[in-house]
Design a protein around this motif. Structure first.
Motif, PDB file in Angstrom:
ATOM      1  N   GLY A  40       0.701  -1.178  -0.137  1.00 22.48           N
ATOM      2  CA  GLY A  40      -0.036  -0.027  -0.019  1.00 22.48           C
ATOM      3  C   GLY A  40       0.861   1.139  -0.019  1.00 22.48           C
ATOM      4  N   VAL A  41       0.219   2.570  -0.352  1.00 24.28           N
ATOM      5  CA  VAL A  41       1.167   3.841  -0.138  1.00 24.28           C
ATOM      6  C   VAL A  41       1.250   4.133   1.208  1.00 24.28           C
ATOM      7  N   ASN A  42       2.205   4.986   1.252  1.00 28.44           N
ATOM      8  CA  ASN A  42       2.664   5.338   2.801  1.00 28.44           C
ATOM      9  C   ASN A  42       1.460   6.283   3.347  1.00 28.44           C
ATOM     10  N   ARG A  43       1.250   6.003   4.540  1.00 32.59           N
ATOM     11  CA  ARG A  43       0.361   6.771   5.173  1.00 32.59           C
ATOM     12  C   ARG A  43       0.521   7.216   6.510  1.00 32.59           C
ATOM     13  N   ASN A  44       0.210   8.001   7.312  1.00 32.84           N
ATOM     14  CA  ASN A  44       0.554   8.388   8.644  1.00 32.84           C
ATOM     15  C   ASN A  44      -0.173   7.586   9.768  1.00 32.84           C
ATOM     16  N   ASP A  45       0.494   6.316   9.800  1.00 33.95           N
ATOM     17  CA  ASP A  45      -0.045   5.393  11.018  1.00 33.95           C
ATOM     18  C   ASP A  45       1.120   4.867  11.786  1.00 33.95           C
ATOM     19  N   PRO A  46       0.901   5.182  13.039  1.00 38.84           N
ATOM     20  CA  PRO A  46       2.009   4.688  14.206  1.00 38.84           C
ATOM     21  C   PRO A  46       2.635   3.243  13.654  1.00 38.84           C
TER      22      PRO A  46
END
Length: 321
Positions: free
Chosen positions: A170-176
């Motif tokens: 998946g694409v990079n997302r702001n998830d810890p």
């Protein structure tokens, strides 16, 4: 009623007042929890097997919701009519199975919200969605013990083209949990690559694809890694505990390395022993922050004949400050 972290993460993506279909409902925990918490108007719970469906019915009876959930014994969405639902959960299955369920129900592209949670075959499912008119709007990660789960929020519509690495992870997302997930995907890609290289008949095309995937995943990880420098970390510590306050006999401070070197991973220790140094090297650490200074008193030589010398040499050779 408490949900697992995986099911709770899925539940949090269900819109208020949704009309839910839970495909592969098993114990029926998700629709029951959503009804108990006033999140959905109605629910259809479907499963291919009688056993899991009966367990779902028992859960509904236990919480007095038998008349609120319609249970269907069917393959995927085959027993569900388009107008009955607006939100569809397909979770805990292989990616290829999820793709087959959606392919048999093309109406899921028309204004429906899909919450997908594949257990395997993420590359295959992302590839299928991209080529069949579905867009992944977001991905949310959940952790149970050591296992990571990815929940996809999907709707019908045009999707941007994904790289090979993005089809894997998946694409990079702001998830810890994103960095941990990328590391997990990288391990899987490297394992697959080792398997291809060890095969009796080499598939050079497959090897090239997996090399591209691995390189892409590593690049994605670097994009997310917080970067600072040794000097910036030293300045932060100086602000919290000024080094000039140390006793005259002590030797706290910046003792080894280059101040401008980048830092993405720090190891904290009481003492810098050979075991600690080895762990730092194995973990890819760039900086050790220790309570006791490794250089204390007059060090007149740095050789491999003493524990301190061996530590300093190993740290310097591996760029660990």
């Amino acid at each position: 009623m408490e949900l697992t972290q995986r099911l709770r993460a899925i539940a949090e993506q269900v819109p208020q007042n949704a009309r839910l279909a839970d495909v592969g409902t098993d114990h029926g925990y998700l629709p029951v929890w959503l009804l108990l918490n006033g999140r959905i108007e109605s629910a259809v719970a479907a499963d291919l097997r009688e056993g899991p469906l009966e367990r779902g019915k028992e859960t509904a009876r236990q919480y007095g919701l038998s008349d609120k959930i319609s249970f269907r014994l069917c393959n995927g969405l085959a027993g569900i009519v388009e107008h009955e639902v607006d939100t569809i959960v397909v979770a805990g299955m292989g990616g290829e199975t999820i793709a087959a369920i959606l392919e048999a129900a093309p109406w899921t592209r028309e204004g429906k919200l899909l919450l997908l949670q594949p257990m395997t075959g993420t590359f295959q499912l992302r590839s299928w969605l991209q080529s069949h008119g579905y867009a992944i709007l977001n991905e949310v990660l959940a952790q149970e013990g050591k296992r990571l789960y990815s929940i996809w929020i999907v709707k019908g519509g045009a999707a941007p083209s994904l790289s090979l690495a993005e089809l894997w992870a998946g694409v990079n997302r702001n998830d810890p949990l994103r960095l941990d997930y990328l590391s997990l995907m990288e391990q899987k890609a490297e394992k697959a690559l080792r398997g291809q290289r060890a095969a009796q008949v080499l598939d050079q095309a497959a090897i090239a694809r997996l090399e591209t995937v691995t390189a892409g995943l590593q690049k994605m990880k670097k994009e997310l890694e917080p970067v600072t420098t040794v000097t910036e970390v030293f300045a932060f510590l100086q602000e919290k505990a000024p080094f000039e306050l140390q006793e005259s006999f002590d030797n706290a401070g910046f003792l080894l390395g280059r101040g401008g070197d980048s830092v993405t991973k720090i190891l904290v220790a009481l003492d810098i022993t050979e075991q600690v140094v080895q762990e730092a090297v194995e973990q890819g650490v760039q900086l050790i922050v220790a309570h006791h200074p490794i250089i204390f008193g007059g060090v007149k030589a740095v050789t491999d004949e003493t524990p301190t010398g061996r530590c300093l040499l190993t740290l310097a050779e591996n760029g660990v400050a």
